[in-house]
Design a protein around this motif. Structure first.
Motif, short mmCIF file in Angstrom:
data_model
loop_
_atom_site.label_atom_id
_atom_site.label_comp_id
_atom_site.label_asym_id
_atom_site.label_seq_id
_atom_site.Cartn_x
_atom_site.Cartn_y
_atom_site.Cartn_z
N SER A 240 -3.56 3.61 -2.66
CA SER A 240 -3.90 3.84 -1.26
C SER A 240 -4.82 2.78 -0.69
O SER A 240 -4.81 2.52 0.51
CB SER A 240 -4.57 5.22 -1.10
OG SER A 240 -3.69 6.25 -1.42
N ASN B 179 1.93 5.36 11.50
CA ASN B 179 1.14 4.16 11.28
C ASN B 179 -0.33 4.48 11.07
O ASN B 179 -1.00 3.88 10.21
CB ASN B 179 1.28 3.20 12.48
CG ASN B 179 2.62 2.50 12.50
OD1 ASN B 179 3.26 2.28 11.47
ND2 ASN B 179 3.09 2.14 13.70
N TYR B 180 -0.85 5.44 11.84
CA TYR B 180 -2.26 5.78 11.74
C TYR B 180 -2.58 6.41 10.38
O TYR B 180 -3.57 6.06 9.73
CB TYR B 180 -2.65 6.74 12.86
CG TYR B 180 -4.14 7.01 12.92
CD1 TYR B 180 -4.99 6.12 13.58
CD2 TYR B 180 -4.69 8.13 12.32
CE1 TYR B 180 -6.36 6.37 13.63
CE2 TYR B 180 -6.06 8.38 12.36
CZ TYR B 180 -6.89 7.48 13.01
OH TYR B 180 -8.25 7.70 13.05
N ALA C 208 -2.34 -4.58 2.13
CA ALA C 208 -2.63 -3.61 3.18
C ALA C 208 -1.36 -3.28 3.96
O ALA C 208 -0.50 -4.14 4.17
CB ALA C 208 -3.71 -4.16 4.12
N PHE C 209 -1.26 -2.04 4.38
CA PHE C 209 -0.10 -1.59 5.16
C PHE C 209 -0.04 -2.31 6.50
O PHE C 209 -1.05 -2.47 7.18
CB PHE C 209 -0.19 -0.08 5.37
CG PHE C 209 0.84 0.45 6.31
CD1 PHE C 209 2.16 0.59 5.93
CD2 PHE C 209 0.49 0.81 7.62
CE1 PHE C 209 3.11 1.08 6.80
CE2 PHE C 209 1.43 1.30 8.50
CZ PHE C 209 2.75 1.43 8.08
N GLU C 210 1.15 -2.74 6.85
CA GLU C 210 1.38 -3.36 8.16
C GLU C 210 2.14 -2.38 9.04
O GLU C 210 3.24 -1.93 8.68
CB GLU C 210 2.18 -4.66 8.00
CG GLU C 210 1.45 -5.73 7.21
CD GLU C 210 2.24 -7.02 7.11
OE1 GLU C 210 3.33 -7.09 7.75
OE2 GLU C 210 1.77 -7.95 6.44
N GLN D 162 0.83 -1.20 0.00
CA GLN D 162 0.00 0.00 0.00
C GLN D 162 0.88 1.26 0.00
O GLN D 162 1.87 1.33 0.71
CB GLN D 162 -0.91 -0.03 1.23
CG GLN D 162 -1.94 1.08 1.28
CD GLN D 162 -2.84 0.95 2.50
OE1 GLN D 162 -2.68 0.04 3.30
NE2 GLN D 162 -3.78 1.87 2.63
N ASN E 40 -3.11 4.55 6.78
CA ASN E 40 -4.38 3.94 6.46
C ASN E 40 -5.28 4.97 5.79
O ASN E 40 -5.54 6.04 6.33
CB ASN E 40 -5.04 3.40 7.73
CG ASN E 40 -6.37 2.72 7.45
OD1 ASN E 40 -7.38 3.37 7.24
ND2 ASN E 40 -6.37 1.39 7.47
N TYR E 41 -5.79 4.64 4.61
CA TYR E 41 -6.59 5.58 3.83
C TYR E 41 -7.84 6.02 4.58
O TYR E 41 -8.17 7.21 4.63
CB TYR E 41 -6.98 4.94 2.49
CG TYR E 41 -7.86 5.80 1.63
CD1 TYR E 41 -7.32 6.79 0.81
CD2 TYR E 41 -9.25 5.62 1.62
CE1 TYR E 41 -8.13 7.58 0.01
CE2 TYR E 41 -10.07 6.41 0.83
CZ TYR E 41 -9.50 7.39 0.03
OH TYR E 41 -10.31 8.17 -0.74
N ASP E 42 -8.56 5.08 5.15
CA ASP E 42 -9.79 5.42 5.87
C ASP E 42 -9.49 6.34 7.06
O ASP E 42 -10.27 7.26 7.36
CB ASP E 42 -10.49 4.16 6.34
CG ASP E 42 -11.06 3.35 5.19
OD1 ASP E 42 -11.34 3.94 4.13
OD2 ASP E 42 -11.21 2.11 5.35
N ASN E 43 -8.38 6.09 7.74
CA ASN E 43 -8.01 6.96 8.86
C ASN E 43 -7.76 8.39 8.39
O ASN E 43 -8.19 9.35 9.04
CB ASN E 43 -6.76 6.43 9.56
CG ASN E 43 -7.00 5.14 10.31
OD1 ASN E 43 -8.14 4.75 10.55
ND2 ASN E 43 -5.93 4.45 10.67
#
Length: 424
Positions: free
Chosen positions: A234, A283-284, A260-262, A200, A287-290
């Protein structure tokens, strides 16, 4: 006047027609005055596109050496034996590798009767098997399109012979036969479908070329065009793309898997180790949704205003990363700088120390930095020109808060960095 007409020279030109290419051989024939000597037809341009090799012969696109059997214009080609008399002078022999769908355009300086050309223009393969031809003209016989009724075989020798006894409508004859020997190019036999897996947010563009297996058991790179581009990496998932290759009837498919990003446990470089808050922030925001959720909240905190939300965005992201005591009322870059300093954050201008999760501030025009954003990574680790960052300005970058931005230099719309802050 009769003498002038009598001495008029009948010329013809051969053009290879296929895939938009234009290959030319200009051919001259003798005049019909019986007292004159027979002229040898001379090729002024090779069949190989982009190469002008006046008065020379071409074999597979390269000028042949003098010891080639076709070096003499008076040689009699073996493949032409059934077409013309052995004692007849021949035009330049040309050998090139050409597409199997090639058509030939023969242009004359006098009109000819298309219906009279059967048997006078012939195409045979390397087994001396005749290939059926059709003839057509749209300019009253000044040129003739010669089309094989079937596509030629790949990687095969052919001989196209234009008989010397073609007669124009003005009763002028092209006595010297013209022989064009060519070998068809190999064709694409197969192209493997492609599977690609990336992480990602990785940079990825669809390939412009793919590897094709050819009919002669070789491989080559061929251009490919895709039905769409990669809009974003993304959002994790599997994406399918369909490609088209000229000369290949089947579609080429590419399957792109975005993992997905780890989250990473720590971040560091040669100069420092990122704090837990900074690592959490990185890290937060990966994430695209974040990222989109932070933007929605920033707009809400700003009373629904969709502009000038950079501090609201950075502050909200920091709160979600663990800095829960950061007031929601923080609204400008001076306030955010002061709040971070009061919590032990340090200020630096040394970009070599910059780590993912650091908060950056651009230059000031007297009222504090014009913008703030979270640094995510360098586009090129060896250059401080561009970086991936997160901020509220995704509307300028296909709607994604994670995007590239100029860092250490100014543009007409984006200011350069002034300093960045981090928790030691």
């Amino acid at each position: 006047m009769k003498k002038l007409i009598k001495n008029f020279v009948l010329f013809c030109g051969i053009y290879a027609i296929a895939q938009g290419s234009h290959c030319t051989i200009a051919l001259a024939a003798n005049n019909m005055d019986k007292s004159s000597n027979v002229s040898t037809v001379t090729a002024s341009t090779s069949l190989d596109t982009n190469k002008d090799i006046s008065n020379s012969k071409t074999i597979d696109g390269n000028t042949n050496s003098s010891n080639d059997k076709s070096a003499s214009e008076n040689n009699t080609p073996e493949k032409a034996n059934s077409n013309v008399n052995q004692s007849t002078n021949y035009d330049t022999i040309v050998k090139v590798s050409i597409p199997v769908s090639k058509k030939w355009k023969i242009s004359f300086n006098q009109p000819v009767d298309v219906n009279s050309l059967s048997g006078k223009i012939r195409l045979v393969d390397n087994n001396n098997t005749e290939v059926p031809l059709t003839f057509s003209s749209t300019d009253f016989g000044m040129s003739v399109i010669v089309s094989p009724t079937n596509v030629c075989n790949p990687d095969t020798d052919y001989t196209l012979t234009i008989s010397g006894n073609i007669v124009s409508r003005y009763n002028k004859t092209l006595k010297n036969p013209t022989v064009v020997e060519f070998k068809t190019a190999p064709v694409i036999s197969s192209i493997d479908n492609i599977s690609v897996t990336i992480n990602q947010q990785d940079d990825y563009t669809l390939p412009t070329q793919v590897t094709a297996k050819m009919s002669n058991n070789t491989t080559t790179s061929v251009n490919v065009s895709w039905d769409k581009s990669v809009d974003t990496t993304s959002i994790p998932g599997v994406y399918a793309y369909t490609g088209t290759v000229d000369g290949y009837s089947k579609p080429v498919t590419l399957s792109l898997t975005i993992k997905a990003f780890e989250p990473v446990p720590s971040i560091m470089n040669d100069y420092r180790i990122q704090s837990q808050i900074g690592t959490n922030l990185y890290n937060y925001l990966m994430n695209y949704d974040n990222r989109q959720s932070v933007l929605d909240r920033a707009i809400e905190l700003h009373g629904g205003d969709t502009s000038n939300n950079c501090v609201y965005y950075a502050s909200e992201a920091l709160r979600r990363a663990g800095m829960t005591d950061l007031p929601e009322s923080v609204a400008n870059t001076n306030q955010l700088t002061s709040q971070l300093q009061s919590r032990g954050w340090q200020t630096s201008t040394d970009l070599s120390k910059l780590l993912p999760g650091d908060i950056c501030f651009t230059i000031s025009y007297g009222n504090g930095p014009t913008h703030t954003y979270t640094f995510m990574k360098w586009v090129d680790p060896k250059s401080f020109d561009y970086a991936y960052i997160c901020d509220n300005q995704g509307y300028d970058y296909n709607g994604d808060a994670y995007h590239k931005r100029n860092i250490d230099f100014q543009t007409p719309t984006k200011d350069a960095i002034s300093y960045f802050m981090y928790l030691a």
